[in-house]
Enzyme design. Structure first.
Site, PDB file in Angstrom:
ATOM      1  N   MET A   1       0.799  -1.218   0.000  1.00  0.00           N
ATOM      2  CA  MET A   1       0.000   0.000   0.000  1.00  0.00           C
ATOM      3  C   MET A   1       0.841   1.282   0.000  1.00  0.00           C
ATOM      4  SD  MET A   1      -2.763  -1.533  -0.437  1.00  0.00           S
ATOM      5  CE  MET A   1      -4.141  -0.397  -0.305  1.00  0.00           C
ATOM      6  N   ARG A   2       2.092   1.197  -0.440  1.00  0.00           N
ATOM      7  CA  ARG A   2       2.937   2.390  -0.598  1.00  0.00           C
ATOM      8  C   ARG A   2       3.179   2.617  -2.077  1.00  0.00           C
ATOM      9  NH1 ARG A   2       3.527   4.925   4.426  1.00  0.00           N
ATOM     10  NH2 ARG A   2       3.693   3.315   6.012  1.00  0.00           N
TER      11      ARG A   2
ATOM     12  N   ASN B   1       1.862  -4.712 -10.533  1.00  0.00           N
ATOM     13  CA  ASN B   1       0.962  -4.438  -9.400  1.00  0.00           C
ATOM     14  C   ASN B   1      -0.403  -5.036  -9.702  1.00  0.00           C
ATOM     15  OD1 ASN B   1      -0.036  -3.180  -6.999  1.00  0.00           O
ATOM     16  ND2 ASN B   1      -0.954  -1.576  -8.271  1.00  0.00           N
TER      17      ASN B   1
ATOM     18  N   HIS C   1      -4.456  -4.345  -8.902  1.00  0.00           N
ATOM     19  CA  HIS C   1      -5.318  -3.276  -8.402  1.00  0.00           C
ATOM     20  C   HIS C   1      -6.772  -3.752  -8.390  1.00  0.00           C
ATOM     21  CE1 HIS C   1      -6.559   0.727  -7.413  1.00  0.00           C
ATOM     22  NE2 HIS C   1      -7.506   0.612  -8.315  1.00  0.00           N
TER      23      HIS C   1
HETATM   24  C1  GAR Z   1      -6.085  -6.729  -2.929  1.00  0.00           C
HETATM   25  O1  GAR Z   1      -7.470  -6.556  -3.177  1.00  0.00           O
HETATM   26  C2  GAR Z   1      -5.290  -5.873  -3.906  1.00  0.00           C
HETATM   27  O2  GAR Z   1      -5.883  -5.762  -5.173  1.00  0.00           O
HETATM   28  C3  GAR Z   1      -5.294  -4.543  -3.193  1.00  0.00           C
HETATM   29  O3  GAR Z   1      -5.133  -4.849  -1.839  1.00  0.00           O
HETATM   30  C4  GAR Z   1      -5.675  -6.147  -1.568  1.00  0.00           C
HETATM   31  C5  GAR Z   1      -4.606  -6.971  -0.899  1.00  0.00           C
HETATM   32  O4  GAR Z   1      -5.117  -8.188  -0.463  1.00  0.00           O
HETATM   33  N1  GAR Z   1      -4.261  -3.670  -3.663  1.00  0.00           N
HETATM   34  C6  GAR Z   1      -4.382  -2.352  -3.712  1.00  0.00           C
HETATM   35  O5  GAR Z   1      -5.384  -1.756  -3.355  1.00  0.00           O
HETATM   36  C7  GAR Z   1      -3.147  -1.629  -4.217  1.00  0.00           C
HETATM   37  N2  GAR Z   1      -3.438  -0.238  -4.390  1.00  0.00           N
HETATM   38  P1  GAR Z   1      -4.137  -9.350  -0.034  1.00  0.00           P
HETATM   39  O6  GAR Z   1      -3.154  -8.766   0.988  1.00  0.00           O
HETATM   40  O7  GAR Z   1      -5.066 -10.353   0.593  1.00  0.00           O
HETATM   41  O8  GAR Z   1      -3.437  -9.866  -1.258  1.00  0.00           O
END
Ligand code: GAR
Length: 269
Positions: free
Chosen positions: A135-136, A157, A159
Site C-alpha cells: 500500500m505504498r 501491481n 489493483h
Molecule cells: C487486494 O485486493 C489488492 O488488489 C489490493 O489490496 C488487496 C490486498 O489483499 N491492492 C491495492 O489496493 C493496491 N493499491 P491481499 O493482501 O489479501 O493480497
C-alpha cells in the site's frame, strides 16, 4: 516447462494474493519461484505466510522514516544517488505547481525508504518484483533502479478495480459507491503515476443488486488469485512487450500511450 523466473514480492497486509502466487509456484502451475518477500509493515500477515514457506523476508520501517523526515527535514540524510530536482521533473503523482511541498516531502522520504528496500533486495537475484497488496506508492527512485528496459518493465501491481477507473487505495469500495454494475481487477506494470502503468490483464464480474462492498471484495479477490499468477506466467514465458502507440483522433488530438502486447505462445513442435 521453461526456465523458472525468480520473483520478489512486497506486501502490506494479509497476503492472499501472495498465497495464490506461492501456491502457483509450488504446484508448478507457473514457471517461477519466490526469492524474497518484503514489507513496510512488521505485522503483515504475508510475512508469516512467507516464513512458513521458508521464503526470506525483510521489513522497511516506512512510517519511522517518514516521521524522521517530518521531524527534522534539514538533518535528513538522502541516498547519495538521489537528486530531488531530477525526481521532481519525472514524477507524475503530484501537480507540483500547487503541491510542491507535498511532492518534495513525498519524493525525499520515499527515496530514503526505497533505498533501504533496494539494500535488502540486493541480497537476492530476481527477475520480477510483484506488488501484492503493497500500500505504498513507488517513486521514480526505486522504479529507475529496477527498470532498465522500457520494453519490459520488471515491476507488476494488482489493483482492485477495472483501471483506469478508480485508482487509489479503495478500488472495490469506489466501484460500489459509484453504482457500477460490473467490477473487476487489473494487473499492470508500474510507472511513475498512480495505478497508471500499461495494463497486462483484467478480469470482470457482475455486481448484483444488494451486493455489499464485502461481497464485491470477495468476488474480486477470487479473480485476483487467478489473474496475478496468469500474468506472471506470461512474463515467465517472455510473452509480454510494452510498445508505444500513437493514435490521431479526428479533431486533431493525438493520443500517445504505452501498452502491453501479448505475444502468441510458441507452437508445440
Ligand atoms: C487486494 O485486493 C489488492 O488488489 C489490493 O489490496 C488487496 C490486498 O489483499 N491492492 C491495492 O489496493 C493496491 N493499491 P491481499 O493482501 O489479501 O493480497
Amino acid at each position: 516447462m521453461g526456465k523458472k523466473i525468480k520473483i520478489g514480492a512486497l506486501v502490506s497486509g494479509g497476503g492472499s494474493n501472495l498465497k495464490a502466487i506461492i501456491d502457483a509456484c509450488e504446484s508448478g502451475k507457473i514457471d517461477a519461484e519466490m526469492a524474497f518477500v518484503g514489507s513496510d509493515n512488521p505485522a503483515a500477515g504475508g510475512l508469516s505466510r512467507a516464513a512458513q514457506h521458508h521464503i526470506p523476508t525483510f521489513v522497511v520501517d516506512y512510517a519511522g522514516i517518514i516521521k524522521e523526515f517530518k521531524d527534522d527535514p534539514r538533518g535528513f540524510r538522502l541516498p547519495d544517488d538521489f537528486d530531488p530536482e531530477e525526481a521532481f521533473a519525472r514524477q507524475t503523482l503530484f501537480d507540483v505547481r500547487d503541491d510542491r511541498q507535498k511532492a518534495r516531502a513525498f519524493l525525499i522520504s520515499r527515496a530514503a525508504a526505497e533505498h533501504r528496500l533496494l539494500g535488502h533486495m540486493a541480497g537476492f537475484a530476481f527477475d520480477l518484483l510483484v506488488l501484492a497488496g503493497f500500500m505504498r506508492k513507488l517513486s521514480p527512485y526505486i522504479i529507475d533502479h529496477i527498470d532498465q528496459n522500457s520494453a519490459l518493465p520488471r515491476i507488476m501491481n494488482i489493483h482492485p478495480a477495472l483501471l483506469p477507473a478508480f485508482p487509489g487505495t479503495d478500488g472495490y469500495g469506489d466501484t460500489v459507491r459509484y453504482g457500477c454494475k460490473v467490477g473487476g481487477c487489473t494487473v499492470h506494470f508500474v510507472d511513475y503515476g498512480e495505478d497508471s502503468g500499461p495494463i497486462i490483464g483484467q478480469r470482470a464480474f457482475a455486481i448484483e443488486a444488494g451486493d455489499t462492498i464485502d461481497a464485491v471484495k470477495s468476488k474480486g479477490l477470487k479473480l485476483e488469485w487467478e489473474l496475478y499468477p496468469a500474468c506472471i506466467q506470461l512474463y515467465a514465458q517472455n510473452r509480454l512487450e510494452v510498445v508505444k502507440e500513437t493514435h490521431a483522433l479526428p479533431q486533431g488530438t493525438v493520443v500517445r500511450r504505452r501498452v502491453v502486447k501479448i505475444k502468441p505462445s510458441r507452437p508445440l513442435r
